[in-house]
Design an enzyme around this catalytic site. Structure first.
Site, short mmCIF file in Angstrom:
data_model
loop_
_atom_site.label_atom_id
_atom_site.label_comp_id
_atom_site.label_asym_id
_atom_site.label_seq_id
_atom_site.Cartn_x
_atom_site.Cartn_y
_atom_site.Cartn_z
N CYS A 40 46.77 -99.45 62.53
CA CYS A 40 46.43 -99.02 63.89
C CYS A 40 44.98 -98.52 63.90
CB CYS A 40 47.39 -97.92 64.30
SG CYS A 40 47.02 -97.09 65.85
N HIS A 41 44.38 -98.52 65.08
CA HIS A 41 43.01 -98.01 65.19
C HIS A 41 42.92 -96.55 64.73
CE1 HIS A 41 39.07 -99.09 67.22
NE2 HIS A 41 38.87 -97.95 66.61
N THR A 42 44.01 -95.80 64.86
CA THR A 42 43.98 -94.39 64.46
C THR A 42 43.83 -94.26 62.94
OG1 THR A 42 45.37 -93.91 66.37
CG2 THR A 42 45.18 -92.18 64.72
N HIS A 62 50.88 -95.29 59.55
CA HIS A 62 51.92 -94.58 60.32
C HIS A 62 52.71 -95.55 61.19
CE1 HIS A 62 48.40 -94.92 62.90
NE2 HIS A 62 49.22 -94.89 63.93
N GLU A 63 52.62 -96.87 60.87
CA GLU A 63 53.28 -97.87 61.73
C GLU A 63 54.15 -98.77 60.84
OE1 GLU A 63 51.13 -99.62 65.49
OE2 GLU A 63 50.96 -101.10 63.91
N CYS A 92 63.55 -83.33 66.32
CA CYS A 92 64.52 -82.45 65.64
C CYS A 92 65.71 -82.13 66.53
CB CYS A 92 63.85 -81.16 65.16
SG CYS A 92 63.53 -79.96 66.49
N CYS A 95 64.06 -77.78 68.64
CA CYS A 95 62.94 -76.87 68.91
C CYS A 95 62.74 -76.74 70.43
CB CYS A 95 61.66 -77.36 68.22
SG CYS A 95 60.90 -78.81 68.97
N CYS A 106 57.83 -82.85 69.64
CA CYS A 106 58.58 -82.00 68.71
C CYS A 106 57.60 -81.27 67.79
CB CYS A 106 59.53 -82.87 67.88
SG CYS A 106 60.39 -81.97 66.57
N ARG A 110 55.09 -79.79 62.78
CA ARG A 110 53.71 -80.18 63.14
C ARG A 110 52.66 -79.51 62.26
NH1 ARG A 110 49.63 -81.87 63.38
NH2 ARG A 110 48.36 -82.79 65.04
N ARG A 365 46.85 -107.07 65.85
CA ARG A 365 47.45 -106.26 64.79
C ARG A 365 47.45 -107.04 63.49
NH1 ARG A 365 46.77 -101.74 66.62
NH2 ARG A 365 48.37 -100.14 66.63
P1 NAD Z 1 41.88 -101.77 69.23
O1 NAD Z 1 40.65 -101.67 68.43
O2 NAD Z 1 42.91 -102.82 68.89
O3 NAD Z 1 41.52 -102.01 70.79
C1 NAD Z 1 40.49 -101.35 71.48
C2 NAD Z 1 39.99 -102.30 72.57
O4 NAD Z 1 39.07 -101.58 73.41
C3 NAD Z 1 39.23 -103.51 72.01
O5 NAD Z 1 39.75 -104.70 72.59
C4 NAD Z 1 37.78 -103.27 72.44
O6 NAD Z 1 37.07 -104.48 72.68
C5 NAD Z 1 37.98 -102.45 73.72
N1 NAD Z 1 36.83 -101.62 74.09
C6 NAD Z 1 36.08 -100.84 73.27
N2 NAD Z 1 35.13 -100.21 74.00
C7 NAD Z 1 35.30 -100.57 75.29
C8 NAD Z 1 34.63 -100.25 76.50
N3 NAD Z 1 33.59 -99.42 76.52
N4 NAD Z 1 35.08 -100.81 77.65
C9 NAD Z 1 36.15 -101.67 77.63
N5 NAD Z 1 36.81 -102.02 76.50
C10 NAD Z 1 36.39 -101.48 75.34
O7 NAD Z 1 42.57 -100.34 69.19
P2 NAD Z 1 44.10 -99.95 69.49
O8 NAD Z 1 44.88 -100.01 68.22
O9 NAD Z 1 44.55 -100.71 70.69
O10 NAD Z 1 43.93 -98.39 69.86
C11 NAD Z 1 43.28 -98.02 71.07
C12 NAD Z 1 43.10 -96.50 71.12
O11 NAD Z 1 44.37 -95.86 71.26
C13 NAD Z 1 42.47 -95.91 69.85
O12 NAD Z 1 41.60 -94.87 70.25
C14 NAD Z 1 43.68 -95.36 69.10
O13 NAD Z 1 43.30 -94.33 68.19
C15 NAD Z 1 44.50 -94.83 70.27
N6 NAD Z 1 45.94 -94.63 70.03
C16 NAD Z 1 46.53 -93.56 70.64
C17 NAD Z 1 47.88 -93.35 70.53
C18 NAD Z 1 48.53 -92.19 71.21
O14 NAD Z 1 49.68 -91.86 70.88
N7 NAD Z 1 47.89 -91.53 72.16
C19 NAD Z 1 48.66 -94.22 69.76
C20 NAD Z 1 48.03 -95.32 69.15
C21 NAD Z 1 46.67 -95.52 69.30
N1 AHE Z 2 44.08 -85.80 64.64
C1 AHE Z 2 43.35 -86.02 65.88
C2 AHE Z 2 44.27 -86.40 67.02
C3 AHE Z 2 44.94 -87.72 66.79
C4 AHE Z 2 45.95 -87.98 67.87
O1 AHE Z 2 45.75 -87.69 69.04
N2 AHE Z 2 47.07 -88.57 67.46
C5 AHE Z 2 48.10 -88.99 68.38
C6 AHE Z 2 48.75 -90.20 67.80
S1 AHE Z 2 47.63 -91.55 67.58
C7 AHE Z 2 48.62 -92.73 66.92
O2 AHE Z 2 47.90 -93.85 66.66
C8 AHE Z 2 49.19 -87.93 68.52
O3 AHE Z 2 50.38 -88.20 68.50
N3 AHE Z 2 48.80 -86.72 68.74
C9 AHE Z 2 49.69 -85.62 68.90
C10 AHE Z 2 49.61 -84.70 67.72
O4 AHE Z 2 50.33 -83.69 67.71
O5 AHE Z 2 48.83 -85.01 66.80
C11 AHE Z 2 42.54 -84.79 66.25
O6 AHE Z 2 41.73 -84.93 67.21
O7 AHE Z 2 42.69 -83.75 65.61
ZN ZN Z 3 48.79 -95.59 65.84
#
Ligand code: NAD
Ligand code: AHE
Ligand code: ZN
Length: 370
Positions: A40-42, A62-63, A92, A95, A106, A110, A365
């Site tokens: 994943c991008h993360t 994590h995937e 859990c 909580c 949860c 954490r 992916r």
């Molecule tokens: P990815 O790299 O597969 O996709 C990102 C996309 O954004 C790419 O297609 C890229 O071309 C596009 N992009 C980049 N800059 C841009 C811009 N300025 N305008 C328009 N498009 C743009 O990444 P991903 O795996 O899809 O992850 C995306 C984001 O989500 C990451 O920041 C990741 O860390 C986050 N994420 C968050 C959670 C969550 O639980 N909140 C879970 C998983 C991933």
């Molecule tokens: N560690 C980062 C934050 C990262 C983050 O926001 N993680 C998401 C999942 S991304 C999955 O690809 C998340 O679940 N956050 C909730 C949590 O409790 O971490 C930072 O900025 O410190």
């Molecule tokens: Zn992820």
């Protein structure tokens, strides 16, 4: 036991595949053989050194999806042979957070999870010379074997293919869940999705499931268009090809602004555009992307005063032990699609290629199969 893992020794360096020691499961813990893991991008964000919680040396990932090999004392909901998906957001069911229907966050483990440790404050992984290696997001799926707390494992349909459903451990659930659990999109809505990568494509298929009428996709990379159309995008916008103001262009395209917008880029400027392209009076903008350390979002408060709503979502608002098995069944029943998004399959020795493909924008992916 010994197992093979891709270890992040320090920020900004490629992962190193090596043999590591893994201690068996303690009370409330489970030993899992990981069969497949997505990248994943993360994971890239943490490996780059941009994550304030990033610690090294660690085993990222994590995937994943795999099979239970052994359970520690007191584990009741799982047994050897069960097929499971690790959960970086555990459930859990006890909580304060689990008991509040407004959140999926949860908090039972954490604090230790954020320090790369198991709930008892220690790590199960170490180098062959005894140096401890940290866990990551409580999962560490870039190891062929890993140990997790029972509350961080979803038991899934044993017929489900590991190399596809591992993606439900993050990307699929995050994207679809952002639409269904967080935004609660209604039939007939207009929506805009920023970033058509591994998360954004799943937001698209979530919007199609929810019955949205207009689904605008925004990405700087024109190569993302065809796949996005396959997953339900009705209109494509490349910001670098728009003359004039992007917000005005998107508001015009959605006849006054979108009912729902989603950031799946992690870029705080895009997050602002997403908020401002939401409809006056009721539009909601959901932040999914993880922004670099120190980055902050900004907009004129007037945007909120006039009815737009800014929200965020982690793991798509999903409660993993309850919701992940259901999403696996949706895949098995053909309700959602995963296969076309898995553009590359690699061995553990090839894992760094997965990061290179992501940097080059060539993959959606990459999945490592053990
Ligand atoms: P990815 O790299 O597969 O996709 C990102 C996309 O954004 C790419 O297609 C890229 O071309 C596009 N992009 C980049 N800059 C841009 C811009 N300025 N305008 C328009 N498009 C743009 O990444 P991903 O795996 O899809 O992850 C995306 C984001 O989500 C990451 O920041 C990741 O860390 C986050 N994420 C968050 C959670 C969550 O639980 N909140 C879970 C998983 C991933
Ligand atoms: N560690 C980062 C934050 C990262 C983050 O926001 N993680 C998401 C999942 S991304 C999955 O690809 C998340 O679940 N956050 C909730 C949590 O409790 O971490 C930072 O900025 O410190
Ligand atoms: Zn992820």
């Amino acid at each position: 036991m010994r197992t093979r893992a891709a270890v992040a020794l320090e920020a900004g360096k490629p992962l190193e595949v090596m043999e590591v020691n893994l201690e068996g499961p303690k009370a409330g813990e489970v030993l899992v053989e990981i069969k497949a893991t997505g990248i994943c991008h993360t994971d890239e964000f943490t490996l780059s050194g941009a994550d304030p919680e990033g610690l090294f040396p660690a085993i990222l990932g994590h995937e994943g999806a795999g099979v239970v090999l052994e359970v520690g004392p007191g584990v009741t909901s799982l047994k050897p042979g069960d097929h499971v998906i690790p959960l970086y957001t555990p459930e859990c069911r006890q909580c304060e957070y689990c008991l509040n229907p407004k959140t999926n966050l949860c908090q039972a483990i954490r604090t230790t999870q954020g320090k790369g440790l198991m709930p008892d404050g220690t790590s199960r992984f170490s180098m062959l010379d005894g140096t401890p290696i940290l866990h990551y997001m409580g999962c560490s799926t870039f190891s062929n074997h890993t140990v997790l707390p029972e509350i961080a494992l979803a038991k899934i349909n044993p017929e489900a293919p590991f190399d596809k459903v591992c993606y439900i451990g993050c990307g699929v659930t995050t994207g679809i869940g952002a639409v269904i659990n967080t935004a609660k999109v209604e039939i007939g809505s207009r929506a805009i999705v920023f970033g058509l990568g591994g998360i954004g494509l799943n937001v698209l298929q979530g919007l199609r499931l929810a019955g949205a009428d207009q689904i605008v996709g925004v990405d700087l990379n024109n190569d993302k268009k065809a796949m996005a159309e396959h997953f339900g995008m009705t209109d494509f916008v490349n910001p670098s090809e728009v003359e004039g103001d992007l917000v005005a262009h998107l508001v015009n395209l959605t006849k006054g602004g979108a009912d729902y917008t989603f950031d799946a880029t992690g870029n705080v400027k895009v997050m602002r555009t997403a908020l401002e392209a939401a409809h006056k009076g009721w539009g909601e903008s959901i932040i999914i992307g993880v922004a670099p350390a120190g980055a902050e979002i900004a907009t004129r408060p007037f945007q909120l005063v006039t009815g737009r709503v800014w929200k965020g979502t982690a793991f798509g608002g999903a409660r993993g032990r309850t919701d992940v098995p259901k999403i696996v069944d949706w895949y098995m029943d053909g309700k959602i699609e995963i296969d076309p998004m898995i553009t590359h399959t690699l061995t553990l020795d090839e894992i760094n290629k997965g990061f290179d493909l992501m940097h080059a924008g060539e993959s959606i992916r990459s999945v490592v199969v053990y």
